[in-house]
Design a protein around this motif. Structure first.
Motif, mmCIF file in Angstrom:
data_model
loop_
_atom_site.group_PDB
_atom_site.id
_atom_site.type_symbol
_atom_site.label_atom_id
_atom_site.label_comp_id
_atom_site.label_asym_id
_atom_site.label_seq_id
_atom_site.Cartn_x
_atom_site.Cartn_y
_atom_site.Cartn_z
ATOM 1 N N GLU B 84 0.839 -1.198 0.000
ATOM 2 C CA GLU B 84 0.000 0.000 0.000
ATOM 3 C C GLU B 84 0.875 1.249 0.000
ATOM 4 O OE1 GLU B 84 -2.904 1.108 3.322
ATOM 5 O OE2 GLU B 84 -3.812 -0.626 2.324
ATOM 6 N N HIS B 85 1.936 1.176 0.828
ATOM 7 C CA HIS B 85 2.851 2.307 0.928
ATOM 8 C C HIS B 85 3.519 2.590 -0.419
ATOM 9 C CE1 HIS B 85 5.838 4.988 2.648
ATOM 10 N NE2 HIS B 85 6.778 4.295 2.022
ATOM 11 N N GLU B 88 1.026 4.178 -2.844
ATOM 12 C CA GLU B 88 0.772 5.588 -2.552
ATOM 13 C C GLU B 88 1.924 6.465 -3.020
ATOM 14 O OE1 GLU B 88 -1.549 7.779 -1.170
ATOM 15 O OE2 GLU B 88 -2.911 6.146 -1.716
ATOM 16 N N THR B 121 -2.406 15.210 -1.630
ATOM 17 C CA THR B 121 -3.133 14.915 -0.392
ATOM 18 C C THR B 121 -3.708 13.524 -0.454
ATOM 19 O OG1 THR B 121 -5.018 15.995 -1.398
ATOM 20 C CG2 THR B 121 -3.756 17.260 0.229
ATOM 21 N N GLY B 122 -2.843 12.554 -0.525
ATOM 22 C CA GLY B 122 -3.312 11.170 -0.511
ATOM 23 C C GLY B 122 -3.513 10.695 0.912
ATOM 24 N N LYS B 123 -3.954 9.475 1.022
ATOM 25 C CA LYS B 123 -4.167 8.876 2.336
ATOM 26 C C LYS B 123 -2.796 8.568 2.938
ATOM 27 C CE LYS B 123 -6.349 4.561 3.774
ATOM 28 N NZ LYS B 123 -5.327 3.561 3.563
ATOM 29 N N PRO B 124 -2.575 8.905 4.233
ATOM 30 C CA PRO B 124 -1.274 8.576 4.823
ATOM 31 C C PRO B 124 -1.113 7.066 4.940
ATOM 32 C CG PRO B 124 -2.762 9.408 6.508
ATOM 33 C CD PRO B 124 -3.469 9.572 5.192
ATOM 34 N N THR B 125 0.083 6.566 4.633
ATOM 35 C CA THR B 125 0.318 5.133 4.741
ATOM 36 C C THR B 125 0.774 4.802 6.159
ATOM 37 O OG1 THR B 125 2.635 5.260 4.185
ATOM 38 C CG2 THR B 125 1.077 5.141 2.352
ATOM 39 N N GLN B 129 2.264 7.177 9.125
ATOM 40 C CA GLN B 129 1.655 7.285 10.454
ATOM 41 C C GLN B 129 2.675 7.041 11.559
ATOM 42 O OE1 GLN B 129 -1.515 4.704 9.222
ATOM 43 N NE2 GLN B 129 -3.038 6.248 9.767
ATOM 44 N N PRO B 285 -3.091 11.985 13.056
ATOM 45 C CA PRO B 285 -2.867 10.920 12.082
ATOM 46 C C PRO B 285 -1.609 10.098 12.339
ATOM 47 C CG PRO B 285 -2.305 13.043 11.145
ATOM 48 C CD PRO B 285 -2.905 13.321 12.476
ATOM 49 N N ASP B 293 -9.064 3.733 13.413
ATOM 50 C CA ASP B 293 -9.731 3.654 12.115
ATOM 51 C C ASP B 293 -9.975 2.207 11.707
ATOM 52 O OD1 ASP B 293 -9.807 6.339 11.987
ATOM 53 O OD2 ASP B 293 -8.157 6.573 10.532
ATOM 54 N N ASN B 297 -13.444 0.547 11.033
ATOM 55 C CA ASN B 297 -13.566 0.007 9.700
ATOM 56 C C ASN B 297 -14.207 -1.386 9.716
ATOM 57 O OD1 ASN B 297 -13.260 -0.316 7.047
ATOM 58 N ND2 ASN B 297 -11.013 -0.226 7.016
#
Ligand SMILES: Nc1ncnc2c1ncn2[C@@H]1O[C@H](COP(=O)(O)OP(=O)(O)OP(=O)(O)O)[C@@H](O)[C@H]1O
Ligand SMILES: [Mg+2]
Lengths: 293, 340
Positions: B84-85, B88, B121-125, B129, B285, B293, B297
């Protein structure tokens, strides 16, 4: 030896305790001339350290006082340097820096940087510690630490050098070695020294006079012994010397016959009887003092 | 050379490597293998046993999110999070590339054209974090240290002051971060108002909460360290007639340094523990928000991911502690005392 360099007159001290004031010293009178080496000897807890701390200015006498060159002593100062029983070097400073701290404070404005460095080295050489000047106290032996403590005190160029059992925690060999060094330094510099000791041989070997203290509470000077042995003194030669052995015997007699160790009293007598025995002793010593004086 | 290397290993807490070094330099192999077994073999066996136990027990526990994940599933999640990282980062690179191209074209057409630079401004990986958490905890810890050490020194020097402050310390010390957080949140929202804030409010709230909870051990240890300086050393200072300034900075503080570092080490440990809770509630975050989260989720991956976070938190906590221990060893002047 008529000039009174250092004078204790009528010094008494009381410590406040939960059970009321505790009189540790009573009417201590002592006159010391310049360049004299005096030992204080007496049983544990009699008040030797207290006397030394009063002279140092670390403790304040309740009554009476101390005069050094006719000036009253009322606070500690480098002209009365102290060598403590447990070396008390700053553990985060090297040997050199420990001496430097004292030299910087005492000779600020009187010496420049180079002179200070030379003076520090000179004092470390006196005690043969130059080779370890960059080591920390944790990295050197107990005897070496004690030597640095002495170097630090000497580097202050004190009028009076006060030593509280400086060799108490050392083994016999190191102790003999340091005693010899101390005699050498004393011959060379002619300091006025007051040293506390538990060791009769040490006292006789080093001193011009031995001040023997009575047991506490309300301890005072029981007797003073002049040691008339020629200097320089050598321990091996003295061991067979009849005068040396006579002095030794005198001190031993004082300590173990006239002033028995209070710890021994505890074994032989009940607790309630103890104060009476002490009182008798003090009175007896009082008479003796008149005779001496 | 070898001794120096071994000393360094000891200093950074990697003693377990020293048998290998000694083996390589030809020391008695029998002894070194025994040491190797003690430092490396035994812990390895313990970890393996734990993994087996975990795998065995996890398969027996059913939750509303499915079976409790075992080591294998958790390892899958580690890889998932790493992928995922990567993804991104690629997206971000692609975004900046496109932006550059667009701007270059615009400028080519009209050199005076106004161009826009936007942050991706993507989702933080997961890694982002972790970084946020580290920055937050060090900010809080640093603030706490800046407050705790001066007050600690003052308290150590003056019994009167310590007596006065002591009840406050005793009362505030055991307060949980969860209790501080609402107050801190309200105060921060009330006081920190700015049109273009440099820091996010959630970050400030979390950092201050960390500070409030972690400053006490440093404060108390500093005070005790300064107060418990050897009487003989004070007497030396008195004989030398050292000035107040010298006594404080050359004697009181240096003598308290080992205690201060012990306090700092405890403080950082507490700060890291508190941070996760603070981030959950403040929605900073970092790792705390990640756990929260994932919990909200509720996907089939969630429990596995939370477990990754738990392990990461533990591992980072351990590394922070080793770091502080190394500092503590470097700054302690008495090397003969063994620190653990
Ligand atoms: N600050 C103090 N408060 C109360 N009593 C004290 C204090 N300092 C010393 N004393 C008492 O005064 C007496 C003399 O103590 P001091 O330390 O001078 O003995 P000492 O002769 O040096 O003993 P040692 O040979 O064991 O060092 C002891 O009974 C001790 O308990
Ligand atoms: Mg004593």
């Amino acid at each position: 030896m008529s000039n009174e360099y250092l004078e204790l007159s009528q010094v008494s001290i009381e410590f406040p305790t939960p059970k009321g004031p505790f009189k540790a010293l009573n009417q201590v009178d002592l006159k010391i001339s310049q360049g004299e080496f005096v030992s204080l000897i007496g049983h544990s807890g009699c008040g030797k350290s207290t006397v030394l701390n009063i002279i140092a200015g670390l403790l304040k006498a309740t009554t009476g006082g101390v005069l050094l060159e006719s000036r009253e002593v009322d606070e500690p100062g480098p002209e009365r340097a102290v060598v403590f029983q447990h070396h008390s070097l700053f553990p985060w400073l090297t040997v050199y820096q420990n001496v430097e701290l004292a030299v910087k404070k005492v000779f600020k404005g009187k010496m420049n940087k180079r002179e200070m460095a030379e003076w520090i080295h000179h004092n470390l050489e006196l005690v043969h510690m130059r080779h370890a000047e960059h080591k920390r106290p944790a990295e050197i032996s107990g005897g070496m630490k004690q030597r640095v403590g002495i170097a630090r005190a000497l580097a202050m160029q004190p009028k009076v050098l006060l030593m509280d059992e400086p060799f108490g925690a050392l083994d016999a060999l190191t102790r003999a070695h340091l005693q010899d060094s101390l005699m050498e330094i004393q011959d060379e510099l002619g300091n006025t020294v007051i040293m506390i000791t538990h060791d009769v041989d040490e006292a006789v070997l080093l001193s011009d006079r031995i001040v023997m203290m009575t047991n506490g509470p309300a301890a005072t000077i029981g007797d003073i012994l002049h040691i008339d042995l020629p200097r320089p003194r050598r321990r091996v030669e003295l061991a067979g010397d009849s005068r040396y052995n006579a002095y030794r015997a005198e001190v031993l007699k004082f300590l173990y016959e006239r002033q028995r160790n209070p710890a021994d009293d505890d074994d032989t007598s009940g607790k309630t009887a103890q104060p009476k025995i002490r009182a008798v002793k003090t009175a007896q010593v009082g008479d003796e003092k008149v005779k001496v004086a | 050379m070898k001794d120096k290397f071994l000393n360094t290993l000891q200093l950074i807490g990697m003693t377990w490597l020293s048998p290998l070094v000694k083996l390589a330099s030809g020391d008695n192999p029998r002894e070194q293998f025994a040491d190797l077994f003690r430092y490396v073999g035994l812990p390895f066996i313990a970890v393996a046993a734990f993994l087996f136990l975990w795998a065995g027990l996890a398969s027996k526990v059913d939750t509303s999110l499915g079976q409790l994940p075992g080591p294998v599933q958790v390892w899958d999640q580690v890889q998932g999070l790493a992928e995922e990282h990567e993804r991104e980062r690629h997206k971000a690179e692609a975004f900046y590339e496109r932006q550059d191209e667009r701007n270059a074209k615009k400028l080519a057409k009209d050199p005076d054209a106004e161009i826009k630079w936007r942050e991706y401004t993507g989702k933080p990986t997961f890694l982002d974090q972790i970084l946020t958490s580290l920055v937050t905890v060090f900010t809080g810890f640093l603030l706490g240290t800046l407050i705790a050490i001066p007050i600690g020194i003052a308290c150590g020097l003056s019994k009167t002051l310590y007596g006065a402050v002591s009840p406050l310390i005793q009362i505030f010390k055991p307060v949980s971060p969860l209790a501080w957080l609402p107050i801190v949140t309200m105060v921060v929202s009330g006081v920190y108002v700015s049109a273009d804030p440099m820091f996010q409010k959630s970050f400030i709230t979390s950092a201050i909460t960390v500070m409030l909870c972690s400053l006490w051990p440093t404060l108390i240890n500093t005070a005790v360290g300064v107060a418990s300086i050897d009487r003989d050393l004070i007497n030396v200072a008195r004989v030398l007639r050292l000035g107040w300034w010298t006594q404080v900075f050359k004697i009181a503080i240096p003598s308290a340094i080992p205690m201060i570092f012990t306090g700092l080490r405890i403080s950082l440990g507490i700060g890291w523990m508190v941070l996760i809770a603070a981030e959950m509630l403040a929605q900073n975050p970092g790792l705390g928000k990640f756990v929260w989260d994932e919990f909200q989720n509720g996907s089939s991956d969630s429990l596995g991911r939370i477990m990754v976070a738990v392990l990461a938190i533990g591992l980072i906590g351990f590394l922070l502690d080793s770091l502080m221990l190394t500092l503590q060893k470097i700054f302690s002047y008495d090397r003969s005392v063994e620190l653990r």
